[in-house]
Write a protein that holds these residues in place. Structure first.
Motif, PDB file in Angstrom:
ATOM      1  N   SER A 111       3.358 -15.344 -28.493  1.00  0.00           N
ATOM      2  CA  SER A 111       2.184 -15.983 -29.087  1.00  0.00           C
ATOM      3  C   SER A 111       2.470 -16.296 -30.551  1.00  0.00           C
ATOM      4  O   SER A 111       3.192 -15.566 -31.223  1.00  0.00           O
ATOM      5  N   ILE A 112       1.910 -17.400 -31.018  1.00  0.00           N
ATOM      6  CA  ILE A 112       1.999 -17.760 -32.438  1.00  0.00           C
ATOM      7  C   ILE A 112       0.753 -17.209 -33.126  1.00  0.00           C
ATOM      8  O   ILE A 112      -0.368 -17.587 -32.797  1.00  0.00           O
ATOM      9  N   LYS A 113       0.969 -16.316 -34.086  1.00  0.00           N
ATOM     10  CA  LYS A 113      -0.160 -15.620 -34.709  1.00  0.00           C
ATOM     11  C   LYS A 113      -0.569 -16.214 -36.058  1.00  0.00           C
ATOM     12  O   LYS A 113      -1.719 -16.076 -36.468  1.00  0.00           O
ATOM     13  N   LEU A 114       0.390 -16.833 -36.753  1.00  0.00           N
ATOM     14  CA  LEU A 114       0.133 -17.270 -38.122  1.00  0.00           C
ATOM     15  C   LEU A 114      -0.311 -18.720 -38.212  1.00  0.00           C
ATOM     16  O   LEU A 114       0.187 -19.582 -37.495  1.00  0.00           O
ATOM     17  N   GLU A 115      -1.237 -18.955 -39.111  1.00  0.00           N
ATOM     18  CA  GLU A 115      -1.643 -20.308 -39.452  1.00  0.00           C
ATOM     19  C   GLU A 115      -2.048 -20.315 -40.925  1.00  0.00           C
ATOM     20  O   GLU A 115      -3.065 -19.728 -41.295  1.00  0.00           O
ATOM     21  N   ARG A 116      -1.202 -20.941 -41.765  1.00  0.00           N
ATOM     22  CA  ARG A 116      -1.437 -20.991 -43.211  1.00  0.00           C
ATOM     23  C   ARG A 116      -1.622 -19.590 -43.797  1.00  0.00           C
ATOM     24  O   ARG A 116      -2.537 -19.328 -44.578  1.00  0.00           O
ATOM     25  N   CYS A 117      -0.736 -18.716 -43.389  1.00  0.00           N
ATOM     26  CA  CYS A 117      -0.697 -17.335 -43.893  1.00  0.00           C
ATOM     27  C   CYS A 117      -1.948 -16.533 -43.527  1.00  0.00           C
ATOM     28  O   CYS A 117      -2.330 -15.602 -44.246  1.00  0.00           O
ATOM     29  N   ARG A 118      -2.578 -16.908 -42.469  1.00  0.00           N
ATOM     30  CA  ARG A 118      -3.706 -16.156 -41.919  1.00  0.00           C
ATOM     31  C   ARG A 118      -3.482 -15.941 -40.432  1.00  0.00           C
ATOM     32  O   ARG A 118      -2.760 -16.704 -39.787  1.00  0.00           O
ATOM     33  N   ALA A 149       6.252 -19.163 -50.935  1.00  0.00           N
ATOM     34  CA  ALA A 149       7.579 -18.967 -50.355  1.00  0.00           C
ATOM     35  C   ALA A 149       7.558 -17.881 -49.279  1.00  0.00           C
ATOM     36  O   ALA A 149       8.229 -18.003 -48.244  1.00  0.00           O
ATOM     37  N   HIS A 150       6.796 -16.823 -49.529  1.00  0.00           N
ATOM     38  CA  HIS A 150       6.707 -15.726 -48.556  1.00  0.00           C
ATOM     39  C   HIS A 150       5.991 -16.185 -47.288  1.00  0.00           C
ATOM     40  O   HIS A 150       6.433 -15.873 -46.179  1.00  0.00           O
ATOM     41  N   CYS A 151       4.921 -16.921 -47.444  1.00  0.00           N
ATOM     42  CA  CYS A 151       4.198 -17.452 -46.281  1.00  0.00           C
ATOM     43  C   CYS A 151       5.103 -18.366 -45.456  1.00  0.00           C
ATOM     44  O   CYS A 151       5.106 -18.312 -44.222  1.00  0.00           O
TER      45      CYS A 151
END
Length: 384
Positions: free
Chosen positions: A300-307, A361-363
């Motif tokens: 599953s893809i959990k991240l979206e714009r660091c959320r 950069a981390h996101c």
């Protein structure tokens, strides 16, 4: 000891001062000697050896001692840098057992990567902590005790550096010298160690980590008005295998850390309020959790714009004591890296820094690694 320096006028230009400083340190290096120990000195050596062994147990104990020392002696700025870099080492260690890298790397690869990170972390503390304690005892007894450094196999390079610091309180030169010393210390013992070179540093997977941005050093700090809003200072590592790159990177980190006093206070405040566990939940609990909330094999893809996407669970990031057991280390070789004066040349260049948007950069790095895992799982499922 530093008479040649003291005779210079206050308005001496920077280039001349650097030249005189270098000559002073060089002269002391050339006349270095090791006198026999007194009973008092033997007790100091014994106590430092005991304390170093106790606190060099794990990344957690090392990281905590660096911060405790900095809080007692804030003039030793390298100790805070060491604390923050060691925190990042702990996060890298637990990443190997976390949500994503545990799916990208085999068990053997995870173990080899951990052994490299742990060995470097152990070696640096083994070399640096006796230096810090000798500073403590030198102040306590109102005399320089840095002639004892050789009894801890610390490079002869560091004795005149510390004595120069006692005389001049030059924080930047001391920090630069410590950065140089520790990077040279691990160069042969880790970077050019045949096992680590073959099993980790020369592998494609390790090089991919640089592309994914997993070699970032983060300095978290909170917004003064919104304590739950975490920001980052720091930089991204490039060319990890190059010692000159690592030294320059360390100097850049140091310059960034101490370039803004207001931000520095926020970084220290955050570190004191958030004990180091090794889990990335320490700084971003809205993204990371110490408990695995989703089935291990689920794609599953959990991240979206660091959320975290709506309905998705947080990213698994275990604490260090859950991810890895404490390991015993073999003694380090006593070789001295300082073999010729040219190796001291980084002392002549003051630390400088350029700012990076580390939050962005981390996101971006987190999104890249998640997509890499998803791509690997899709390919694997198609083959089967």
């Amino acid at each position: 000891m530093f008479a040649i320096w003291k005779t210079q006028p206050k308005d001496s230009n920077k280039e001349l001062m650097n030249a005189l400083k270098t000559k002073t340190i060089k002269d002391e290096l050339l006349h270095n000697s090791v006198p026999p120990l007194t009973a008092f000195e033997r007790d100091i050596v014994k106590e430092i050896t005991r304390s170093t062994q106790i606190h060099n147990e794990s990344n957690i104990t090392r990281t905590n001692k660096y911060l405790a020392f900095y809080n007692t002696y804030p003039e030793i700025e390298w100790a805070l840098l060491a604390h923050l870099v060691s925190r990042n080492s702990g996060w890298s260690m637990t990443d190997l057992k976390g949500e994503w890298l545990s799916k990208l790397l085999s068990e053997k690869e995870q173990k080899n990567y951990f052994r490299l990170l742990e060995r470097a972390n152990w070696l640096i503390f083994q070399d640096a902590y006796p230096q810090l304690l000798l500073y403590h005892y030198s102040l306590q007894h109102n005399q320089s005790l840095f002639h004892l450094l050789s009894h801890f196999n610390v490079s002869r390079f560091m004795e005149p550096i510390w004595n120069y610091f006692l005389d001049k309180q030059d924080r930047s030169t001391l920090s630069t010298a410590l950065i140089m010393n520790e990077q040279h210390y691990i160069e042969k013992r880790v970077i050019h160690n045949p096992f680590f070179k073959q099993a980790v540093l020369d592998t494609i997977d390790f090089k991919i980590q640089e592309w994914l941005g997993l070699t970032q050093i983060l300095f978290p700090f909170a917004n003064k008005r919104k304590q739950n809003e975490i920001h980052f200072s720091g930089h991204t590592v490039h060319q990890f295998a190059s010692i000159s790159s690592r030294i320059n990177f360390g100097k850049e980190l140091y310059a960034t850390l101490f370039s803004n006093s207001k931000r520095l206070r926020s970084i220290v405040h955050w570190a004191e309020k958030h004990p180091h566990t090794g889990s990335r939940k320490d700084y971003w609990p809205h993204l990371f959790h110490t408990v695995r909330e989703s089935p291990p094999g689920k794609l599953s893809i959990k991240l979206e714009r660091c959320r975290i996407r709506k309905g998705a669970t947080r990213i698994y990031s275990p604490p260090l004591n859950i991810a890895w057991e404490i390991i015993d280390h073999s003694p380090s070789s006593p070789d001295d890296w300082f073999t010729h004066w040219d190796l001291a040349s980084p002392l002549l260049t003051p630390p400088t820094s350029t700012e990076e948007n580390m939050k962005e950069a981390h996101c971006e790095a987190l999104s890249k690694i998640e997509l890499a895992v998803a791509a690997k799982q899709i390919i694997f499922h198609r083959k089967n």
